[in-house]
Design an enzyme around this catalytic site. Structure first.
Site, PDB file in Angstrom:
ATOM      1  N   HIS A 155       0.795  -1.242   0.000  1.00 26.18           N
ATOM      2  CA  HIS A 155       0.000   0.000   0.000  1.00 26.18           C
ATOM      3  C   HIS A 155       0.820   1.282   0.000  1.00 26.18           C
ATOM      4  CE1 HIS A 155      -4.104  -1.681   0.831  1.00 26.18           C
ATOM      5  NE2 HIS A 155      -3.369  -2.728   1.125  1.00 26.18           N
ATOM      6  N   ASP A 186       3.536   9.642  -0.540  1.00 26.10           N
ATOM      7  CA  ASP A 186       2.334   8.895  -0.145  1.00 26.10           C
ATOM      8  C   ASP A 186       2.080   7.819  -1.181  1.00 26.10           C
ATOM      9  OD1 ASP A 186      -0.010   8.255   1.226  1.00 26.10           O
ATOM     10  OD2 ASP A 186      -0.640  10.347   1.412  1.00 26.10           O
TER      11      ASP A 186
HETATM   12  C1  GDG Z   1      -2.226   3.944   3.421  1.00 24.23           C
HETATM   13  C2  GDG Z   1      -1.179   4.616   2.515  1.00 24.23           C
HETATM   14  C3  GDG Z   1      -2.825   4.547   0.653  1.00 24.23           C
HETATM   15  C4  GDG Z   1      -9.016   9.957   7.435  1.00 24.23           C
HETATM   16  N1  GDG Z   1      -9.426  10.813   8.374  1.00 24.23           N
HETATM   17  C5  GDG Z   1     -10.627  10.396   8.772  1.00 24.23           C
HETATM   18  C6  GDG Z   1     -10.961   9.253   8.048  1.00 24.23           C
HETATM   19  N2  GDG Z   1      -9.945   9.009   7.243  1.00 24.23           N
HETATM   20  C7  GDG Z   1      -9.940   7.902   6.267  1.00 24.23           C
HETATM   21  C8  GDG Z   1     -10.034   8.511   4.900  1.00 24.23           C
HETATM   22  C9  GDG Z   1      -9.302   7.495   4.046  1.00 24.23           C
HETATM   23  C10 GDG Z   1      -8.319   6.865   5.024  1.00 24.23           C
HETATM   24  O1  GDG Z   1      -8.730   7.197   6.342  1.00 24.23           O
HETATM   25  C11 GDG Z   1      -6.899   7.418   4.867  1.00 24.23           C
HETATM   26  O2  GDG Z   1      -6.337   6.867   3.735  1.00 24.23           O
HETATM   27  P1  GDG Z   1      -5.076   7.521   3.014  1.00 24.23           P
HETATM   28  O3  GDG Z   1      -4.909   6.839   1.715  1.00 24.23           O
HETATM   29  O4  GDG Z   1      -5.301   8.985   2.884  1.00 24.23           O
HETATM   30  O5  GDG Z   1      -3.825   7.348   3.986  1.00 24.23           O
HETATM   31  P2  GDG Z   1      -3.145   6.147   4.905  1.00 24.23           P
HETATM   32  O6  GDG Z   1      -3.944   5.898   6.125  1.00 24.23           O
HETATM   33  O7  GDG Z   1      -1.746   6.601   5.134  1.00 24.23           O
HETATM   34  O8  GDG Z   1      -3.189   4.831   3.990  1.00 24.23           O
HETATM   35  C12 GDG Z   1      -1.864   5.440   1.447  1.00 24.23           C
HETATM   36  C13 GDG Z   1      -3.733   3.747   1.563  1.00 24.23           C
HETATM   37  O9  GDG Z   1      -3.002   3.046   2.567  1.00 24.23           O
HETATM   38  C14 GDG Z   1      -4.555   2.733   0.776  1.00 24.23           C
HETATM   39  O10 GDG Z   1      -3.734   1.864   0.082  1.00 24.23           O
HETATM   40  O11 GDG Z   1      -3.617   5.380  -0.169  1.00 24.23           O
HETATM   41  O12 GDG Z   1      -0.922   6.014   0.570  1.00 24.23           O
HETATM   42  O13 GDG Z   1      -0.276   5.435   3.286  1.00 24.23           O
HETATM   43  O14 GDG Z   1     -10.196   6.536   3.580  1.00 24.23           O
HETATM   44  O15 GDG Z   1     -11.396   8.665   4.613  1.00 24.23           O
HETATM   45  N3  GDG Z   1     -12.109   8.583   8.213  1.00 24.23           N
HETATM   46  C15 GDG Z   1     -12.979   9.058   9.138  1.00 24.23           C
HETATM   47  N4  GDG Z   1     -12.712  10.172   9.894  1.00 24.23           N
HETATM   48  C16 GDG Z   1     -11.559  10.865   9.744  1.00 24.23           C
HETATM   49  O16 GDG Z   1     -11.336  11.861  10.425  1.00 24.23           O
HETATM   50  N5  GDG Z   1     -14.129   8.415   9.329  1.00 24.23           N
END
Ligand code: GDG
Length: 467
Positions: free
Chosen positions: A162, A368
Protein backbone atom coordinates in the site's frame (compact mmCIF):
# COMPACT_ATOMS: atom_id res chain seq x y z
CA UNK A 1 -13.64 -21.67 -1.24
CA UNK A 2 -13.22 -18.34 0.52
CA UNK A 3 -10.94 -15.34 0.82
CA UNK A 4 -8.52 -15.09 3.73
CA UNK A 5 -7.32 -11.51 4.22
CA UNK A 6 -4.25 -10.84 6.34
CA UNK A 7 -3.31 -7.38 7.59
CA UNK A 8 -1.62 -5.95 10.63
CA UNK A 9 -4.46 -3.58 11.53
CA UNK A 10 -7.85 -5.07 12.32
CA UNK A 11 -10.89 -3.71 10.49
CA UNK A 12 -12.85 -3.02 13.68
CA UNK A 13 -11.34 -2.30 17.08
CA UNK A 14 -13.03 -3.33 20.34
CA UNK A 15 -13.73 -0.67 22.94
CA UNK A 16 -15.38 -1.24 26.31
CA UNK A 17 -18.31 1.15 26.62
CA UNK A 18 -19.61 2.79 29.81
CA UNK A 19 -22.10 -0.08 30.05
CA UNK A 20 -19.17 -2.52 30.35
CA UNK A 21 -19.99 -4.10 27.00
CA UNK A 22 -17.52 -4.37 24.13
CA UNK A 23 -18.35 -2.30 21.03
CA UNK A 24 -16.56 -2.58 17.71
CA UNK A 25 -15.55 0.65 15.97
CA UNK A 26 -14.32 0.72 12.38
CA UNK A 27 -10.59 1.49 12.22
CA UNK A 28 -9.70 4.68 10.39
CA UNK A 29 -7.29 4.14 7.53
CA UNK A 30 -6.98 3.22 3.92
CA UNK A 31 -7.08 -0.55 4.33
CA UNK A 32 -10.37 -0.81 6.21
CA UNK A 33 -12.01 1.67 3.86
CA UNK A 34 -10.95 -0.49 0.93
CA UNK A 35 -11.52 -4.05 2.13
CA UNK A 36 -14.34 -3.99 4.66
CA UNK A 37 -17.05 -3.51 2.00
CA UNK A 38 -15.93 -6.53 0.01
CA UNK A 39 -15.62 -8.73 3.08
CA UNK A 40 -19.08 -7.64 4.18
CA UNK A 41 -20.44 -8.67 0.82
CA UNK A 42 -18.53 -11.89 0.31
CA UNK A 43 -17.75 -13.19 3.79
CA UNK A 44 -14.46 -14.97 4.57
CA UNK A 45 -11.80 -14.59 7.25
CA UNK A 46 -9.69 -11.57 8.17
CA UNK A 47 -6.58 -12.23 10.26
CA UNK A 48 -5.15 -9.25 12.17
CA UNK A 49 -3.33 -8.15 15.30
CA UNK A 50 -5.46 -7.93 18.46
CA UNK A 51 -4.07 -4.62 19.65
CA UNK A 52 -6.39 -4.58 22.67
CA UNK A 53 -8.69 -7.15 24.31
CA UNK A 54 -6.41 -10.13 23.55
CA UNK A 55 -8.98 -12.46 25.13
CA UNK A 56 -11.30 -11.96 22.12
CA UNK A 57 -9.83 -14.33 19.56
CA UNK A 58 -12.53 -15.11 17.02
CA UNK A 59 -15.28 -12.60 16.31
CA UNK A 60 -17.93 -12.17 13.67
CA UNK A 61 -18.32 -8.68 12.18
CA UNK A 62 -19.94 -6.28 11.81
CA UNK A 63 -21.88 -6.69 15.04
CA UNK A 64 -25.31 -6.07 13.64
CA UNK A 65 -25.05 -8.24 10.55
CA UNK A 66 -22.11 -10.58 10.89
CA UNK A 67 -20.70 -11.31 7.47
CA UNK A 68 -17.13 -12.29 8.11
CA UNK A 69 -14.92 -13.78 10.75
CA UNK A 70 -11.95 -12.00 12.28
CA UNK A 71 -9.18 -14.11 13.76
CA UNK A 72 -7.39 -11.83 16.21
CA UNK A 73 -3.74 -12.53 17.03
CA UNK A 74 -2.39 -11.15 20.30
CA UNK A 75 1.29 -10.17 20.15
CA UNK A 76 3.74 -10.24 23.07
CA UNK A 77 4.72 -6.78 24.37
CA UNK A 78 8.28 -7.29 23.06
CA UNK A 79 6.99 -8.12 19.60
CA UNK A 80 4.83 -5.01 19.54
CA UNK A 81 7.92 -2.95 20.35
CA UNK A 82 10.34 -4.74 18.03
CA UNK A 83 8.09 -5.79 15.14
CA UNK A 84 5.47 -3.03 14.96
CA UNK A 85 7.16 0.10 16.33
CA UNK A 86 10.56 -1.29 15.43
CA UNK A 87 11.04 -2.93 12.05
CA UNK A 88 7.70 -2.09 10.42
CA UNK A 89 7.34 1.56 11.43
CA UNK A 90 10.94 2.39 12.28
CA UNK A 91 12.65 0.77 9.27
CA UNK A 92 10.31 -0.17 6.39
CA UNK A 93 7.91 2.78 6.67
CA UNK A 94 10.55 5.56 6.60
CA UNK A 95 12.72 3.73 4.05
CA UNK A 96 9.83 3.24 1.62
CA UNK A 97 8.87 6.91 1.97
CA UNK A 98 12.46 8.04 1.29
CA UNK A 99 13.09 9.20 4.88
CA UNK A 100 16.41 7.39 5.20
CA UNK A 101 17.59 9.60 8.04
CA UNK A 102 14.72 8.19 10.13
CA UNK A 103 15.21 4.53 9.15
CA UNK A 104 16.87 2.35 11.77
CA UNK A 105 17.93 -1.15 10.82
CA UNK A 106 18.34 -3.39 13.86
CA UNK A 107 18.92 -7.13 13.78
CA UNK A 108 16.76 -7.76 16.86
CA UNK A 109 13.83 -5.97 15.21
CA UNK A 110 14.26 -7.89 11.99
CA UNK A 111 14.19 -11.15 13.99
CA UNK A 112 10.90 -10.07 15.60
CA UNK A 113 9.52 -9.15 12.18
CA UNK A 114 10.27 -12.66 10.92
CA UNK A 115 8.76 -14.20 14.04
CA UNK A 116 5.50 -12.24 13.78
CA UNK A 117 5.22 -12.94 10.06
CA UNK A 118 5.51 -16.64 10.91
CA UNK A 119 2.68 -16.28 13.43
CA UNK A 120 0.42 -14.68 10.83
CA UNK A 121 1.28 -17.26 8.17
CA UNK A 122 0.59 -20.10 10.59
CA UNK A 123 -2.77 -18.62 11.59
CA UNK A 124 -3.75 -18.43 7.91
CA UNK A 125 -2.64 -22.00 7.26
CA UNK A 126 -4.57 -23.21 10.30
CA UNK A 127 -7.87 -21.79 9.11
CA UNK A 128 -7.48 -22.38 5.36
CA UNK A 129 -9.50 -24.95 3.48
CA UNK A 130 -8.48 -26.39 0.14
CA UNK A 131 -8.92 -23.85 -2.63
CA UNK A 132 -9.01 -20.77 -0.38
CA UNK A 133 -7.37 -17.65 -1.71
CA UNK A 134 -4.92 -15.74 0.51
CA UNK A 135 -4.76 -11.96 0.18
CA UNK A 136 -1.94 -10.46 2.24
CA UNK A 137 -1.66 -6.71 2.85
CA UNK A 138 1.14 -4.29 3.29
CA UNK A 139 4.64 -3.78 4.48
CA UNK A 140 4.16 -5.33 7.94
CA UNK A 141 3.59 -8.79 6.41
CA UNK A 142 6.00 -9.01 3.47
CA UNK A 143 7.35 -12.43 4.45
CA UNK A 144 3.94 -14.09 4.74
CA UNK A 145 3.55 -15.05 1.04
CA UNK A 146 6.87 -16.94 1.08
CA UNK A 147 5.96 -18.72 4.32
CA UNK A 148 2.55 -19.82 3.02
CA UNK A 149 4.09 -20.89 -0.29
CA UNK A 150 6.63 -23.10 1.48
CA UNK A 151 3.86 -24.93 3.35
CA UNK A 152 1.43 -25.02 0.42
CA UNK A 153 3.16 -24.89 -2.96
CA UNK A 154 -0.21 -24.89 -4.77
CA UNK A 155 -1.77 -22.01 -2.81
CA UNK A 156 -3.11 -18.93 -4.58
CA UNK A 157 -1.59 -15.93 -2.86
CA UNK A 158 -2.04 -12.24 -3.61
CA UNK A 159 -0.15 -9.37 -2.02
CA UNK A 160 -0.90 -5.67 -2.02
CA UNK A 161 1.84 -3.19 -1.08
CA UNK A 162 0.00 0.00 0.00
CA UNK A 163 2.95 2.37 0.33
CA UNK A 164 5.55 3.57 -2.19
CA UNK A 165 8.18 1.13 -3.44
CA UNK A 166 11.27 3.34 -3.48
CA UNK A 167 14.04 3.64 -6.06
CA UNK A 168 16.61 0.83 -5.94
CA UNK A 169 19.33 2.98 -4.38
CA UNK A 170 17.04 3.61 -1.43
CA UNK A 171 15.73 0.06 -1.17
CA UNK A 172 19.20 -1.45 -1.15
CA UNK A 173 20.05 0.36 2.09
CA UNK A 174 17.98 -2.38 3.76
CA UNK A 175 20.32 -5.07 5.14
CA UNK A 176 17.63 -7.74 4.54
CA UNK A 177 16.71 -6.68 1.02
CA UNK A 178 17.03 -10.23 -0.40
CA UNK A 179 14.91 -11.81 2.30
CA UNK A 180 12.18 -9.21 1.91
CA UNK A 181 11.99 -9.71 -1.86
CA UNK A 182 12.03 -13.50 -1.54
CA UNK A 183 9.17 -13.30 0.95
CA UNK A 184 7.05 -11.17 -1.36
CA UNK A 185 7.78 -13.36 -4.36
CA UNK A 186 5.94 -16.20 -2.66
CA UNK A 187 2.84 -14.46 -4.05
CA UNK A 188 1.32 -15.11 -7.50
CA UNK A 189 0.20 -11.51 -7.96
CA UNK A 190 1.72 -8.43 -6.35
CA UNK A 191 -0.23 -5.18 -6.63
CA UNK A 192 1.08 -1.66 -6.06
CA UNK A 193 -0.39 1.80 -6.57
CA UNK A 194 1.67 3.16 -9.49
CA UNK A 195 3.69 2.03 -12.48
CA UNK A 196 6.77 3.72 -11.00
CA UNK A 197 6.57 1.56 -7.87
CA UNK A 198 6.30 -1.64 -9.92
CA UNK A 199 9.28 -0.58 -12.06
CA UNK A 200 11.33 -0.01 -8.92
CA UNK A 201 10.26 -3.39 -7.58
CA UNK A 202 11.17 -5.22 -10.78
CA UNK A 203 14.52 -3.48 -10.78
CA UNK A 204 15.09 -4.64 -7.20
CA UNK A 205 14.30 -8.24 -8.19
CA UNK A 206 16.70 -8.06 -11.13
CA UNK A 207 19.54 -6.33 -9.34
CA UNK A 208 19.30 -7.67 -5.81
CA UNK A 209 18.24 -11.21 -6.63
CA UNK A 210 19.53 -11.50 -10.18
CA UNK A 211 16.00 -12.66 -11.10
CA UNK A 212 14.78 -12.79 -14.67
CA UNK A 213 12.19 -10.03 -15.13
CA UNK A 214 10.03 -8.79 -17.97
CA UNK A 215 7.40 -6.06 -18.14
CA UNK A 216 5.19 -6.85 -15.15
CA UNK A 217 6.62 -10.30 -14.35
CA UNK A 218 9.38 -11.99 -12.37
CA UNK A 219 10.47 -15.59 -12.89
CA UNK A 220 10.89 -17.52 -9.65
CA UNK A 221 11.95 -21.09 -10.47
CA UNK A 222 9.07 -22.62 -12.39
CA UNK A 223 6.63 -19.87 -11.33
CA UNK A 224 5.92 -16.50 -12.88
CA UNK A 225 4.93 -13.76 -10.44
CA UNK A 226 2.86 -10.88 -11.81
CA UNK A 227 3.68 -7.39 -10.53
CA UNK A 228 1.13 -4.79 -11.51
CA UNK A 229 0.03 -1.21 -10.90
CA UNK A 230 -3.49 -1.44 -9.56
CA UNK A 231 -4.30 1.73 -7.63
CA UNK A 232 -7.14 1.32 -5.12
CA UNK A 233 -10.39 2.92 -6.12
CA UNK A 234 -13.06 4.36 -3.84
CA UNK A 235 -16.76 3.70 -3.64
CA UNK A 236 -17.66 6.72 -5.77
CA UNK A 237 -21.43 6.24 -5.67
CA UNK A 238 -21.50 6.08 -1.87
CA UNK A 239 -19.51 9.29 -1.53
CA UNK A 240 -21.63 11.06 -4.14
CA UNK A 241 -24.86 9.98 -2.48
CA UNK A 242 -23.70 10.87 1.01
CA UNK A 243 -22.29 14.21 -0.14
CA UNK A 244 -25.44 15.26 -1.96
CA UNK A 245 -27.88 14.24 0.79
CA UNK A 246 -29.87 17.07 2.42
CA UNK A 247 -28.43 16.20 5.84
CA UNK A 248 -24.86 16.61 4.56
CA UNK A 249 -25.77 19.81 2.71
CA UNK A 250 -27.14 21.21 5.95
CA UNK A 251 -24.08 20.15 7.95
CA UNK A 252 -21.79 21.65 5.32
CA UNK A 253 -23.74 24.90 5.38
CA UNK A 254 -23.48 25.00 9.17
CA UNK A 255 -19.70 24.56 8.92
CA UNK A 256 -19.49 27.45 6.44
CA UNK A 257 -21.79 29.63 8.54
CA UNK A 258 -19.67 29.03 11.61
CA UNK A 259 -16.46 29.96 9.81
CA UNK A 260 -17.88 32.90 7.86
CA UNK A 261 -14.76 32.72 5.65
CA UNK A 262 -13.45 30.60 2.78
CA UNK A 263 -12.41 27.16 3.98
CA UNK A 264 -9.20 25.27 3.23
CA UNK A 265 -9.40 21.66 4.36
CA UNK A 266 -6.65 19.19 5.24
CA UNK A 267 -7.32 15.63 6.51
CA UNK A 268 -4.43 13.35 7.39
CA UNK A 269 -3.23 10.80 9.87
CA UNK A 270 -0.71 12.70 11.95
CA UNK A 271 2.32 11.29 10.14
CA UNK A 272 5.59 12.93 9.10
CA UNK A 273 5.09 11.72 5.52
CA UNK A 274 1.95 13.84 5.13
CA UNK A 275 3.76 17.21 4.99
CA UNK A 276 1.65 18.92 7.68
CA UNK A 277 4.31 21.33 9.03
CA UNK A 278 5.34 22.33 5.50
CA UNK A 279 1.71 23.03 4.59
CA UNK A 280 1.14 25.12 7.72
CA UNK A 281 4.30 27.07 6.92
CA UNK A 282 2.93 27.72 3.42
CA UNK A 283 -0.34 28.96 4.90
CA UNK A 284 1.62 31.28 7.21
CA UNK A 285 3.51 32.64 4.19
CA UNK A 286 0.23 33.05 2.32
CA UNK A 287 -1.23 35.17 5.14
CA UNK A 288 1.93 37.24 5.31
CA UNK A 289 1.95 37.90 1.55
CA UNK A 290 -1.77 38.57 1.22
CA UNK A 291 -3.01 40.81 4.01
CA UNK A 292 -6.38 40.93 2.25
CA UNK A 293 -6.82 37.21 2.91
CA UNK A 294 -6.64 37.73 6.68
CA UNK A 295 -10.06 37.32 8.16
CA UNK A 296 -11.31 35.81 4.87
CA UNK A 297 -9.69 32.36 4.75
CA UNK A 298 -9.54 29.65 7.42
CA UNK A 299 -7.54 26.45 7.29
CA UNK A 300 -9.18 23.44 8.96
CA UNK A 301 -6.67 20.70 9.79
CA UNK A 302 -8.12 17.35 10.83
CA UNK A 303 -5.22 15.36 12.29
CA UNK A 304 -6.13 11.75 13.04
CA UNK A 305 -4.02 10.41 15.95
CA UNK A 306 -1.58 7.78 14.77
CA UNK A 307 1.24 5.67 16.31
CA UNK A 308 1.07 7.84 19.42
CA UNK A 309 3.51 5.68 21.38
CA UNK A 310 6.36 6.37 18.96
CA UNK A 311 8.61 9.31 19.97
CA UNK A 312 8.84 10.56 16.35
CA UNK A 313 5.05 10.89 16.19
CA UNK A 314 4.82 12.57 19.60
CA UNK A 315 7.47 15.01 18.46
CA UNK A 316 5.56 15.70 15.25
CA UNK A 317 2.42 16.44 17.23
CA UNK A 318 4.30 18.96 19.38
CA UNK A 319 5.77 20.55 16.25
CA UNK A 320 2.40 20.81 14.49
CA UNK A 321 0.64 22.19 17.55
CA UNK A 322 3.45 24.72 18.00
CA UNK A 323 3.03 25.90 14.41
CA UNK A 324 -0.75 26.14 14.77
CA UNK A 325 -0.26 28.20 17.91
CA UNK A 326 2.30 30.45 16.23
CA UNK A 327 0.10 31.19 13.20
CA UNK A 328 -2.98 31.76 15.35
CA UNK A 329 -0.98 33.92 17.75
CA UNK A 330 0.38 36.04 14.92
CA UNK A 331 -2.74 36.52 12.79
CA UNK A 332 -5.95 36.00 14.84
CA UNK A 333 -8.18 39.04 15.06
CA UNK A 334 -11.79 40.15 15.47
CA UNK A 335 -13.09 36.70 16.27
CA UNK A 336 -11.22 35.10 13.32
CA UNK A 337 -8.84 32.21 14.03
CA UNK A 338 -6.76 31.30 10.95
CA UNK A 339 -6.18 27.61 11.76
CA UNK A 340 -8.81 25.30 13.25
CA UNK A 341 -7.03 22.23 14.49
CA UNK A 342 -8.96 19.01 15.21
CA UNK A 343 -6.93 16.23 16.82
CA UNK A 344 -9.29 13.27 16.42
CA UNK A 345 -11.01 11.32 13.67
CA UNK A 346 -14.40 12.55 12.48
CA UNK A 347 -17.23 10.16 11.81
CA UNK A 348 -17.82 9.39 8.16
CA UNK A 349 -20.81 11.74 7.75
CA UNK A 350 -18.95 14.60 9.40
CA UNK A 351 -15.93 13.94 7.19
CA UNK A 352 -18.00 14.11 4.02
CA UNK A 353 -19.72 17.30 5.22
CA UNK A 354 -16.23 18.80 5.58
CA UNK A 355 -15.34 17.68 2.03
CA UNK A 356 -18.52 19.29 0.80
CA UNK A 357 -17.98 22.54 2.71
CA UNK A 358 -14.37 23.09 1.64
CA UNK A 359 -13.45 25.68 -1.00
CA UNK A 360 -10.11 23.96 -1.45
CA UNK A 361 -8.65 20.68 -0.23
CA UNK A 362 -4.92 20.57 0.41
CA UNK A 363 -3.41 17.10 0.06
CA UNK A 364 0.30 17.75 0.21
CA UNK A 365 2.21 14.70 1.43
CA UNK A 366 5.98 14.65 1.04
CA UNK A 367 5.49 11.05 -0.11
CA UNK A 368 2.33 8.89 -0.14
CA UNK A 369 1.59 5.50 -1.66
CA UNK A 370 -1.67 6.73 -3.14
CA UNK A 371 -3.87 8.93 -0.87
CA UNK A 372 -7.52 8.07 -0.60
CA UNK A 373 -8.51 11.41 0.94
CA UNK A 374 -7.79 13.13 -2.39
CA UNK A 375 -10.08 10.70 -4.20
CA UNK A 376 -12.82 10.99 -1.60
CA UNK A 377 -12.79 14.77 -1.83
CA UNK A 378 -12.97 14.65 -5.63
CA UNK A 379 -16.01 12.37 -5.36
CA UNK A 380 -17.77 14.48 -2.72
CA UNK A 381 -17.12 18.12 -3.58
CA UNK A 382 -19.46 20.15 -5.78
CA UNK A 383 -17.48 23.37 -6.08
CA UNK A 384 -14.06 22.88 -4.47
CA UNK A 385 -10.51 22.74 -5.83
CA UNK A 386 -8.07 19.92 -5.10
CA UNK A 387 -4.41 20.77 -4.58
CA UNK A 388 -2.46 17.54 -4.79
CA UNK A 389 1.19 16.78 -4.13
CA UNK A 390 3.26 15.49 -7.02
CA UNK A 391 4.59 12.89 -4.54
CA UNK A 392 1.20 11.23 -3.89
CA UNK A 393 0.55 8.16 -6.03
CA UNK A 394 -2.99 9.42 -6.74
CA UNK A 395 -1.66 12.31 -8.82
CA UNK A 396 -1.35 9.98 -11.85
CA UNK A 397 -5.11 9.40 -11.78
CA UNK A 398 -6.45 12.86 -10.96
CA UNK A 399 -5.61 15.23 -13.81
CA UNK A 400 -8.26 17.68 -12.61
CA UNK A 401 -6.24 18.43 -9.48
CA UNK A 402 -3.73 21.26 -9.31
CA UNK A 403 -0.39 19.56 -8.88
CA UNK A 404 1.83 21.10 -6.20
CA UNK A 405 5.32 20.62 -4.85
CA UNK A 406 4.96 20.34 -1.05
CA UNK A 407 8.60 21.35 -0.52
CA UNK A 408 8.04 24.65 -2.30
CA UNK A 409 6.51 26.82 0.41
CA UNK A 410 6.39 29.95 -1.83
CA UNK A 411 4.91 28.02 -4.74
CA UNK A 412 2.28 26.44 -2.51
CA UNK A 413 1.28 29.82 -1.13
CA UNK A 414 0.92 31.21 -4.69
CA UNK A 415 -1.12 28.18 -5.82
CA UNK A 416 -3.48 28.70 -2.88
CA UNK A 417 -4.36 32.14 -4.21
CA UNK A 418 -4.92 30.70 -7.69
CA UNK A 419 -7.23 28.01 -6.27
CA UNK A 420 -9.30 30.48 -4.29
CA UNK A 421 -9.73 32.70 -7.34
CA UNK A 422 -10.62 29.91 -9.74
CA UNK A 423 -13.88 30.52 -11.62
CA UNK A 424 -16.76 28.19 -10.71
CA UNK A 425 -17.01 26.68 -14.24
CA UNK A 426 -13.36 25.67 -14.15
CA UNK A 427 -13.77 24.10 -10.71
CA UNK A 428 -16.79 22.13 -11.87
CA UNK A 429 -15.05 21.00 -15.05
CA UNK A 430 -12.05 19.76 -13.07
CA UNK A 431 -14.27 17.88 -10.61
CA UNK A 432 -16.24 16.30 -13.44
CA UNK A 433 -13.02 15.13 -15.09
CA UNK A 434 -11.81 13.54 -11.86
CA UNK A 435 -15.17 11.91 -11.12
CA UNK A 436 -15.15 10.29 -14.54
CA UNK A 437 -11.71 8.81 -13.92
CA UNK A 438 -12.73 7.62 -10.44
CA UNK A 439 -15.86 5.93 -11.74
CA UNK A 440 -13.90 3.97 -14.32
CA UNK A 441 -11.75 2.37 -11.60
CA UNK A 442 -13.83 2.25 -8.49
CA UNK A 443 -13.38 0.11 -5.42
CA UNK A 444 -15.60 -2.74 -6.53
CA UNK A 445 -13.69 -3.08 -9.78
CA UNK A 446 -10.38 -2.97 -7.91
CA UNK A 447 -11.31 -5.78 -5.56
CA UNK A 448 -13.13 -7.88 -8.13
CA UNK A 449 -10.31 -7.59 -10.69
CA UNK A 450 -7.66 -8.46 -8.14
CA UNK A 451 -9.48 -11.50 -6.83
CA UNK A 452 -10.50 -12.65 -10.28
CA UNK A 453 -6.97 -12.43 -11.63
CA UNK A 454 -5.61 -14.08 -8.55
CA UNK A 455 -7.95 -17.01 -8.50
CA UNK A 456 -8.25 -17.58 -12.23
CA UNK A 457 -11.78 -17.15 -13.56
CA UNK A 458 -12.53 -20.84 -13.90
CA UNK A 459 -11.73 -21.58 -10.28
CA UNK A 460 -13.63 -18.66 -8.79
CA UNK A 461 -16.76 -19.03 -6.73
CA UNK A 462 -19.76 -17.38 -8.38
CA UNK A 463 -20.32 -14.13 -6.46
CA UNK A 464 -16.77 -12.87 -6.72
CA UNK A 465 -16.80 -12.57 -10.51
CA UNK A 466 -20.20 -10.93 -10.53
CA UNK A 467 -19.29 -7.94 -8.32
C1 GDG B 1 -2.23 3.94 3.42
C2 GDG B 1 -1.18 4.62 2.51
C3 GDG B 1 -2.82 4.55 0.65
C4 GDG B 1 -9.02 9.96 7.43
N1 GDG B 1 -9.43 10.81 8.37
C5 GDG B 1 -10.63 10.40 8.77
C6 GDG B 1 -10.96 9.25 8.05
N2 GDG B 1 -9.95 9.01 7.24
C7 GDG B 1 -9.94 7.90 6.27
C8 GDG B 1 -10.03 8.51 4.90
C9 GDG B 1 -9.30 7.49 4.05
C10 GDG B 1 -8.32 6.86 5.02
O1 GDG B 1 -8.73 7.20 6.34
C11 GDG B 1 -6.90 7.42 4.87
O2 GDG B 1 -6.34 6.87 3.74
P1 GDG B 1 -5.08 7.52 3.01
O3 GDG B 1 -4.91 6.84 1.71
O4 GDG B 1 -5.30 8.98 2.88
O5 GDG B 1 -3.82 7.35 3.99
P2 GDG B 1 -3.15 6.15 4.90
O6 GDG B 1 -3.94 5.90 6.12
O7 GDG B 1 -1.75 6.60 5.13
O8 GDG B 1 -3.19 4.83 3.99
C12 GDG B 1 -1.86 5.44 1.45
C13 GDG B 1 -3.73 3.75 1.56
O9 GDG B 1 -3.00 3.05 2.57
C14 GDG B 1 -4.55 2.73 0.78
O10 GDG B 1 -3.73 1.86 0.08
O11 GDG B 1 -3.62 5.38 -0.17
O12 GDG B 1 -0.92 6.01 0.57
O13 GDG B 1 -0.28 5.44 3.29
O14 GDG B 1 -10.20 6.54 3.58
O15 GDG B 1 -11.40 8.67 4.61
N3 GDG B 1 -12.11 8.58 8.21
C15 GDG B 1 -12.98 9.06 9.14
N4 GDG B 1 -12.71 10.17 9.89
C16 GDG B 1 -11.56 10.87 9.74
O16 GDG B 1 -11.34 11.86 10.42
N5 GDG B 1 -14.13 8.41 9.33
Amino acid sequence: MAVIVLSNREPYAPRTGPDGRVHWTASIGGLTTALDPVMQREGGTWIAWAETHPELRTVHLPEARPRYRVERLPLAEDDVRLFYHGFANGALWPMSHYFLERAQYRREEWDAYRRVNETFAQAALDCAQDGDVFWVHDYQLALVPGLIRRARPEARIGFFWHIPWPAQDVFRTLPWDRELLEGLLGADLIGMHTAAYTRHFLEACARTLGAETDVGTVRVGARTVRVEARPIGIDVATFETLASSPVTAERAQRLRDNLRTLMLLCVDRLDYTKGIPERLAAFGTFLERHPAARGRVTLVQVAVPSRERAPAYRHLRTQVEGLVGRINGQFSRDGWTPVHYIYRGLDREELVAHYRAADAMLVTPLRDGLNLVAKEFAASSQDGVLLLSRFAGAVDELPGAIEVNPYDVDGLSATLMRALRMPLEEKKARLAQMRQALRRHDLRAWTADFLRDLAGVAALPGPLVQL
